[in-house]
Motif scaffolding. Sequence first.
Motif, PDB file in Angstrom:
ATOM      1  N   ARG A 114      30.201  50.650  44.958  1.00  0.00           N
ATOM      2  CA  ARG A 114      30.424  49.234  45.204  1.00  0.00           C
ATOM      3  C   ARG A 114      31.625  49.044  46.106  1.00  0.00           C
ATOM      4  NH1 ARG A 114      29.060  45.089  40.552  1.00  0.00           N
ATOM      5  NH2 ARG A 114      26.889  45.635  40.316  1.00  0.00           N
ATOM      6  N   PRO A 115      31.738  48.024  46.881  1.00  0.00           N
ATOM      7  CA  PRO A 115      30.717  47.004  47.047  1.00  0.00           C
ATOM      8  C   PRO A 115      29.612  47.430  48.014  1.00  0.00           C
ATOM      9  CG  PRO A 115      32.594  46.526  48.439  1.00  0.00           C
ATOM     10  CD  PRO A 115      32.949  47.762  47.667  1.00  0.00           C
ATOM     11  N   CYS A 160      24.714  40.992  42.733  1.00  0.00           N
ATOM     12  CA  CYS A 160      25.823  40.484  43.555  1.00  0.00           C
ATOM     13  C   CYS A 160      25.402  39.351  44.487  1.00  0.00           C
ATOM     14  CB  CYS A 160      26.420  41.591  44.406  1.00  0.00           C
ATOM     15  SG  CYS A 160      27.177  42.907  43.462  1.00  0.00           S
ATOM     16  N   CYS A 205      28.404  36.574  41.886  1.00  0.00           N
ATOM     17  CA  CYS A 205      29.397  37.624  41.671  1.00  0.00           C
ATOM     18  C   CYS A 205      29.888  37.579  40.224  1.00  0.00           C
ATOM     19  CB  CYS A 205      30.569  37.424  42.624  1.00  0.00           C
ATOM     20  SG  CYS A 205      31.986  38.462  42.218  1.00  0.00           S
ATOM     21  N   THR A 206      29.894  38.750  39.581  1.00  0.00           N
ATOM     22  CA  THR A 206      30.341  38.769  38.189  1.00  0.00           C
ATOM     23  C   THR A 206      31.701  39.440  38.043  1.00  0.00           C
ATOM     24  OG1 THR A 206      28.853  40.644  37.925  1.00  0.00           O
ATOM     25  CG2 THR A 206      28.123  38.552  37.037  1.00  0.00           C
ATOM     26  N   GLY A 207      32.409  39.542  39.171  1.00  0.00           N
ATOM     27  CA  GLY A 207      33.803  39.981  39.120  1.00  0.00           C
ATOM     28  C   GLY A 207      34.005  41.406  38.627  1.00  0.00           C
ATOM     29  N   CYS A 208      33.310  42.359  39.271  1.00  0.00           N
ATOM     30  CA  CYS A 208      33.403  43.737  38.781  1.00  0.00           C
ATOM     31  C   CYS A 208      34.716  44.390  39.171  1.00  0.00           C
ATOM     32  CB  CYS A 208      32.243  44.571  39.296  1.00  0.00           C
ATOM     33  SG  CYS A 208      32.329  44.989  41.044  1.00  0.00           S
ATOM     34  N   GLY A 209      35.392  43.838  40.188  1.00  0.00           N
ATOM     35  CA  GLY A 209      36.651  44.430  40.612  1.00  0.00           C
ATOM     36  C   GLY A 209      36.582  45.023  42.014  1.00  0.00           C
ATOM     37  N   ALA A 210      35.355  45.281  42.505  1.00  0.00           N
ATOM     38  CA  ALA A 210      35.211  45.939  43.804  1.00  0.00           C
ATOM     39  C   ALA A 210      35.644  45.050  44.967  1.00  0.00           C
ATOM     40  CB  ALA A 210      33.774  46.400  44.005  1.00  0.00           C
ATOM     41  N   MET A 211      35.852  43.782  44.673  1.00  0.00           N
ATOM     42  CA  MET A 211      36.322  42.858  45.698  1.00  0.00           C
ATOM     43  C   MET A 211      37.668  43.303  46.257  1.00  0.00           C
ATOM     44  SD  MET A 211      36.433  38.808  45.148  1.00  0.00           S
ATOM     45  CE  MET A 211      34.782  38.254  45.397  1.00  0.00           C
ATOM     46  N   ILE A 259      29.480  42.933  50.407  1.00  0.00           N
ATOM     47  CA  ILE A 259      28.770  41.823  49.782  1.00  0.00           C
ATOM     48  C   ILE A 259      29.708  40.798  49.150  1.00  0.00           C
ATOM     49  CG2 ILE A 259      28.469  43.161  47.637  1.00  0.00           C
ATOM     50  CD1 ILE A 259      25.703  40.945  48.779  1.00  0.00           C
ATOM     51  N   CYS A 260      30.856  41.263  48.663  1.00  0.00           N
ATOM     52  CA  CYS A 260      31.772  40.351  47.965  1.00  0.00           C
ATOM     53  C   CYS A 260      32.234  39.231  48.894  1.00  0.00           C
ATOM     54  CB  CYS A 260      32.984  41.095  47.444  1.00  0.00           C
ATOM     55  SG  CYS A 260      32.637  42.738  46.845  1.00  0.00           S
TER      56      CYS A 260
END
Lengths: 236, 621
Positions: B283-284, B599, B603-609, B615-616
């Motif tokens: 990710r992302p 995604c 967005c479920t806020g996985c941290g990869a942002m 994609i984020c």
Amino acid sequence: MKVRIKFYKHGPVKFIGHLDIMRYFQKAIRRAEIDIKYSEGFSPHQVMSFAAPLGVGLTSNGEYMDIEVNSMIDTKTLMDRLNAVMVEGIMATDCRVLDERAKNAMSLVAAADYTLIFREGKEPSDLGRFFTGLADFLNQPEILIIKKTKKGEKEVDIKSGIYELSAEDERIFMKVSSGSADNLKPELVMEAYYQFLGLTLPEFAFHIQREEVYGNTGDEENRNLIPLGLMGESCE
Amino acid sequence: MRKLALSDEILLQIDKPARYIGGEVNMAKKDPKLVDIRFAMCFPDVYEIGMSHLGMQILYDMFNRRDDIYCERIYSPWTDLDKIMREENIPLFALESQDPIKEFDFIGITLQYEMCYTNILQILDLGKIPFHTKDRAEDDPILIGGGPCAYNPEPLAAFFDLFYIGEGETVYFELMDRYKENKKKGGSRKDFLQMAAGIDGIYVPAFYDVTYKEDGTVDCMKPNNSHAKEKVTKQVVNNMDDAFFIDNPIVPFIKATQDRVVLELQRGCIRGCRFCQAGNVYRPCREHSLEYLKDYAYKLLKSTGHEEISLSSLSSSDYSQLEGIVNFLIEEFKGKGVNISLPSLRIDAFSLDVMSKVQDIKKSSLTFAPEAGSQRLRDVINKGLTEETILKGASEAFNGGWNRVKLYFMLGLPTETVEDMEGIAELSEKVAEVYYEIPKDQRNGKVQIVASSSFFVPKPFTPFQWARMCTREEFLERAYIVKDKFRTMLNKKSLKYNYHEADLTVLEGVLARGDRKISALIEEVYKNGAIYDSWSEHFKNELWMNAFETCGIDPDFYTIRERDLDEVFPWDFIHSGVTKEFLKREWQNAVSEKITPNCRQHCTGCGAMSFKGGICYEGKN
Ligand code: SF4
């Protein structure tokens, strides 16, 4: 348009087997952007055929491949393009346009020349006798050897398949029958010769090089052997 | 003419000598004397497998564009040559120069699957390089590990000098520059490793101490060297189109597993399947542009001469320009004798249309990967494929002339019940029934449905990293339940069921979530003759079982133990983007059968942002 290409195979590429050499040339022809003809069907393949498979471990100065092209500038350009994308050890040395009715290289093969040299440490102890004995070997009324076939072993007379056998500068030269009808491998000739000398042929004794492949424009009795490469015309 | 490391006699005795001679089309040729750094890139499996790996080809080419580096290749010698090399004391060599690998500055090993670990020791052994990082001398090569298995490098910690965590295109050059700098200064091996430890994404295992609790789990992992960081952050390429890409990959003489041009559509995945490590650690999701791919399709076909081109990525149907690239390839290359090999796609009108254009319908099959037999369990694993979608896709395909279907499942997933297992047979049966609904005169003979199941292995950096894995016996029991159910199906003659080997899966489970104690196990089993474990003809389970015994390691500790939510994992020091908090949340969602949107939906806020790309940020600027 039918085109015959002659090429050599030297050095480490001798370990590439026949089927892989075919794959190699299929890709090379695409890299060289040669306008080759493709067969019809779902997975079209290039119209290409090889004269005679070369065993793994042998080098060669006389390999032949026939292809069919839709168009080309001239034989020299075709060869130059091909050579620009070759790997070390494989190089086209001649290219001829064939008559449209010409038979393909594979069906023409009648004979081949080979030279053999000893690999290091594989020479027989009496090298002098080895080279002088060749004439006596050939003068025998028949040369019998056990040939391993798929069905088992059988004894065959290979004398009629040996057209020439000589030695020069510690190099053995032979012209032998080749092709689908009567294919005589140089290793088998040497095995028979070692037998004649009362010796056993050590494994991997020789480095073998094919020098030329011939077609026969005569008949069985009166052979007229012509290198496959001379059976077409170059167009420049 | 190049001189080979092996004599003609040896090469003529072994299978496929072309594996060892190098000299292929597009191989890099340099004078080793004229470079500063000699790098040997290794794929620890046989040549045909290793040569098929795109990532290694990318890095090979990337290194060789620098004049001061000569990057060469190493693959595992097959068992026939292995034996000869040991008998005749021939040191392992790299393919390009044919020089012994001991003479190199670096050996970079790509870690693609756990079952190649014993082959790494074979490489070191034949290469005459000490197994342990602590035993290596100043002039021994530096051993680097990278690739997906480096997301839990701990089982290999004893052997590697450093690990590169993440995508190779980002900090490798910096690492090389530091090496040169250190060499020039006359610095030691340790000086270099300290410099390396300061680079993002580089992990030097010797610079950390691990202590364990009484129950055997990790208590804490702390740097013992001031240059080492608490957390190692994975490396990602932000803009895929700017990333380095090869335009002249090596073309093997012998047929590699992947004998074609491979176009990478995207990295990462928007889906969030809870069992999938790749989907989480890459990710992302980041896409290549259509223009970029078109350009490379031309370049790669031209430089290799391959007669086939394939598309590669996780979940290719999600690539936003899929129609564009597929249609382009068909229009541009189909008439030029180039086969187009499609990735597995969601079955719909578009994919059926392109499949009918590029494959022979009679010979090709449809592929579905429901992964689990019931909707309930598919919700647990967050696999957004419903029965309705599968049956609808199958129906369309059957009407279009297809009559072969492949279905892929996993057995041993968390929370799995007998109904879920039997669901595999039932779903297969339903697909068959859809076929037989077509009037007899309109269908194409019998339908052939092949369902396969693999056994589930929980992987680090997935929501299932806490999960209990099944025992060998449980796996097989479950496979028998499925098999028995298949026997009771109405259309059983049209159905076929296969399942994978269970022994191998258990070991994969140990290695995947192993800690530093596992290094000793790998060494022990290698010394007793284990090699090529991923090849069923060479895999010997007894060797592993004996090694567990000798080393006093209990495999169950790593496999069938469900982890506490607050357990410290051996791989926790890696920052993969996806946070442990997110994974915990997902683990809880799994158990309560709650699905998580992908995604692109939300967005479920996985941290990869935090990597600031992909994609984020899609549609947000
Ligand atoms: S931060 Fe959001 S959009 Fe980005 S990868 Fe994670 S879930 Fe997907």
